[in-house]
Design an enzyme around this catalytic site. Structure first.
Site, PDB file in Angstrom:
ATOM      1  N   PHE A 118       0.747  -1.227   0.143  1.00  0.00           N
ATOM      2  CA  PHE A 118       0.128   0.136  -0.051  1.00  0.00           C
ATOM      3  C   PHE A 118       0.856   1.214  -0.032  1.00  0.00           C
ATOM      4  O   PHE A 118       0.272   2.426   0.261  1.00  0.00           O
ATOM      5  CB  PHE A 118      -1.008  -0.123   1.320  1.00  0.00           C
ATOM      6  CG  PHE A 118      -1.943  -1.249   0.962  1.00  0.00           C
ATOM      7  CD1 PHE A 118      -2.944  -1.300   0.291  1.00  0.00           C
ATOM      8  CD2 PHE A 118      -1.728  -2.370   1.893  1.00  0.00           C
ATOM      9  CE1 PHE A 118      -3.757  -2.262   0.132  1.00  0.00           C
ATOM     10  CE2 PHE A 118      -2.580  -3.257   2.128  1.00  0.00           C
ATOM     11  CZ  PHE A 118      -3.519  -3.522   0.793  1.00  0.00           C
ATOM     12  N   ARG A 120       5.261   3.117  -0.080  1.00  0.00           N
ATOM     13  CA  ARG A 120       6.582   2.897   0.039  1.00  0.00           C
ATOM     14  C   ARG A 120       7.125   3.335   1.391  1.00  0.00           C
ATOM     15  O   ARG A 120       6.654   4.249   2.024  1.00  0.00           O
ATOM     16  CB  ARG A 120       7.139   3.801  -1.155  1.00  0.00           C
ATOM     17  CG  ARG A 120       7.104   3.447  -2.497  1.00  0.00           C
ATOM     18  CD  ARG A 120       7.529   4.138  -3.476  1.00  0.00           C
ATOM     19  NE  ARG A 120       7.314   3.808  -4.720  1.00  0.00           N
ATOM     20  CZ  ARG A 120       7.935   3.092  -5.666  1.00  0.00           C
ATOM     21  NH1 ARG A 120       9.184   2.464  -4.801  1.00  0.00           N
ATOM     22  NH2 ARG A 120       7.400   2.717  -6.798  1.00  0.00           N
ATOM     23  N   GLU A 185      10.981   3.224  13.598  1.00  0.00           N
ATOM     24  CA  GLU A 185      12.421   3.028  13.754  1.00  0.00           C
ATOM     25  C   GLU A 185      13.169   2.174  12.551  1.00  0.00           C
ATOM     26  O   GLU A 185      12.429   1.535  11.766  1.00  0.00           O
ATOM     27  CB  GLU A 185      12.452   1.778  14.877  1.00  0.00           C
ATOM     28  CG  GLU A 185      13.775   1.129  15.169  1.00  0.00           C
ATOM     29  CD  GLU A 185      13.795   0.193  16.320  1.00  0.00           C
ATOM     30  OE1 GLU A 185      12.307  -0.157  16.924  1.00  0.00           O
ATOM     31  OE2 GLU A 185      14.675  -0.623  16.722  1.00  0.00           O
ATOM     32  N   ALA A 187      15.560  -0.043  10.582  1.00  0.00           N
ATOM     33  CA  ALA A 187      16.052  -1.315  10.861  1.00  0.00           C
ATOM     34  C   ALA A 187      16.994  -1.513   9.803  1.00  0.00           C
ATOM     35  O   ALA A 187      16.988  -1.721   8.617  1.00  0.00           O
ATOM     36  CB  ALA A 187      15.062  -2.339  10.649  1.00  0.00           C
ATOM     37  N   ASP A 230       0.919 -13.343  12.612  1.00  0.00           N
ATOM     38  CA  ASP A 230       1.429 -13.487  11.283  1.00  0.00           C
ATOM     39  C   ASP A 230       3.160 -13.454  11.297  1.00  0.00           C
ATOM     40  O   ASP A 230       3.487 -12.837  10.549  1.00  0.00           O
ATOM     41  CB  ASP A 230       0.965 -12.472  10.402  1.00  0.00           C
ATOM     42  CG  ASP A 230       0.958 -12.479   8.641  1.00  0.00           C
ATOM     43  OD1 ASP A 230       1.361 -13.683   8.455  1.00  0.00           O
ATOM     44  OD2 ASP A 230       1.182 -11.476   8.134  1.00  0.00           O
ATOM     45  N   ASN A 235       8.152 -10.728   7.631  1.00  0.00           N
ATOM     46  CA  ASN A 235       7.348  -9.749   8.534  1.00  0.00           C
ATOM     47  C   ASN A 235       8.369  -9.271   9.767  1.00  0.00           C
ATOM     48  O   ASN A 235       8.364  -8.826  10.640  1.00  0.00           O
ATOM     49  CB  ASN A 235       6.300 -10.322   9.354  1.00  0.00           C
ATOM     50  CG  ASN A 235       5.042 -10.098   8.308  1.00  0.00           C
ATOM     51  OD1 ASN A 235       5.193  -9.466   7.260  1.00  0.00           O
ATOM     52  ND2 ASN A 235       4.010 -11.022   8.657  1.00  0.00           N
ATOM     53  N   ASP A 248       5.713  -6.287  11.354  1.00  0.00           N
ATOM     54  CA  ASP A 248       4.318  -6.167  10.684  1.00  0.00           C
ATOM     55  C   ASP A 248       3.102  -6.481  11.641  1.00  0.00           C
ATOM     56  O   ASP A 248       3.250  -7.758  11.828  1.00  0.00           O
ATOM     57  CB  ASP A 248       4.296  -6.951   9.358  1.00  0.00           C
ATOM     58  CG  ASP A 248       3.028  -6.424   8.516  1.00  0.00           C
ATOM     59  OD1 ASP A 248       2.120  -6.139   9.244  1.00  0.00           O
ATOM     60  OD2 ASP A 248       2.978  -6.787   7.504  1.00  0.00           O
TER      61      ASP A 248
END
Ligand code: AMP
Length: 392
Positions: A118, A120, A185, A187, A230, A235, A248
């Protein structure tokens, strides 16, 4: 570092922010500088800035964008304070601050980090503090079209309330007429999935430390009555110190004691309790952790097959562990991949399992980890008593 075309693109988009820059500064997007500049000077008075700074240092200490005027005074075992050129102030003791009102003009936009369904994600830096973060831009029209308004709302609500070194922190969000911006944050080492694809499979010491970190993060979620639902490599992101960050929470739910039976997540990782659409609990995350552990060690998921066969193999718990996997690792997989949810090993027991203890508590790797991973030790509210890092 910053992409000129990207900046131009952002410049072209009408930055119709709900909140204007209070200082009425021009909304342009200059390139990031990696050297000291007056724009990266730290405000001395803002608690929020200290807080942002603490997170910045935690996550960006090796980042090329790290503000060079900032010195981390972090020492082993003092996760809650940071030297910002003034007296260290424990985060937990700071007075509550009014939520900061964010807007796009507060950020310099850098290179794209990735593309999701959905929108960027861009590397970004808060102008005032020099804080480096990831800015996720979601298009409202796409979210509406995908019918995922509720999922996004849930993700924002849950992720912004979970503060743990192995959970990607959502620092704030704001929106304009077309877009929602999530301040995340950063990563620094990107997607775990890419690491796994590149390496094929992980050595046991690394897999054990990853599994232990995931167990800590899930234990934290479950204590807060959040079920992730999930868990899978796609994720999970990797922080600058090699630590995992669950990223996620689109499928996660608050589980205030009642159980849910929605079918969600990716088939390969779904436990029999969800596949059969039974009532289920936070134990679903233990199954997915078993699948994840298997994939770390073998390089593919245990039930991977056609949709129909995967479904069948999950409910029958049919899988093979190759011979190159150690006996202790196999034992832990078997304790996680148990059809009856209540019989799955608990996250507390997992941390005492011989395979975890061997690679995360005892031995050379563990002591190496202890010294390199001091920075990721505890959650800000002190609920996590252990940490399991990857000393690379
Ligand atoms: P998403 O829309 O969340 O799936 O993000 C798309 C991609 O952007 C991910 O697969 C990552 O490669 C990258 N990404 C997202 N969030 C971050 C972050 N906080 N730090 C670094 N990279 C990120």
């Amino acid at each position: 570092m910053a992409s000129g075309t990207l900046e131009a693109r952002f410049g072209r988009l009408s930055v119709d922010d709900n909140k204007k820059d209070p200082n009425n500064r021009k909304t342009t997007y200059p390139k990031f500088k990696t050297t000291t500049s007056s724009s990266t000077q730290l405000p001395q008075s803002s608690n929020r800035s200290n807080y942002l700074l603490k997170v910045a240092i935690e996550n960006n200490s090796n980042s090329p964008l790290r503000n060079p005027v900032v010195k981390s005074g972090r020492s082993k075992g003092s996760e809650e304070s940071v030297d910002v050129g003034q007296k260290p102030c424990p985060i937990s003791k700071q007075p509550p601050v009014a939520p900061k009102q964010f807007h796009l003009g507060m950020f310099e936009i850098g290179r794209p980090l990735g593309k999701g369904k959905f929108g960027r994600v861009y590397l970004a830096r808060e102008r005032k503090t020099g804080f480096v973060c990831a800015l996720k831009v979601l298009y409202k029209s796409e979210i509406r079209k995908g019918g995922v308004e509720e999922q996004v709302r849930r993700e924002i609500e849950i992720q912004s309330h979970l503060r743990h070194p192995n959970i990607l922190h959502l620092l704030g969000h704001f929106h304009d007429s077309k877009r929602i911006f999530l301040i995340l944050e950063f990563a620094g080492r990107g997607e775990l999935y890419k690491h796994l694809t590149r390496e094929g499979r992980f050595p046991e010491w690394k897999a054990a430390q990853y599994v232990a970190q995931m167990a800590l993060a899930l234990q934290f979620c479950h204590k807060k009555h959040v079920i992730h639902r999930d868990i899978k490599p796609e994720n999970i992101l990797v922080g600058i110190h090699g630590e995992l960050k669950i990223a996620d929470f689109g499928w996660s739910v608050h589980a205030p004691s009642q159980r849910r039976n929605t079918l969600c997540g990716t088939l390969d990782y779904l436990p029999p309790d969800i596949v059969r659409q039974q009532w289920y609990s936070e134990k679903v995350d233990l199954w997915s952790l078993g699948v994840l552990m298997y994939e770390f060690l073998v390089g593919s998921a245990p039930f991977e097959d056609s949709v129909v066969l995967t479904h069948r193999r999950i409910v029958r718990c049919e899988y093979n562990v190759p011979n190159f996997v150690s006996r202790e690792a196999k034992d832990l997989i078997e304790k996680l991949l148990v059809v009856a949810p209540e019989k799955r090993i608990s996250l507390e027991e997992l941390q005492e399992h011989p395979w975890i203890v061997k690679y995360c508590v005892e031995g050379e790797r563990a002591s190496m980890r202890r010294s390199t991973m001091a920075s990721g030790k505890s959650s800000s509210d002190g609920e996590s008593s252990r940490s399991f890092g990857v000393g690379e």
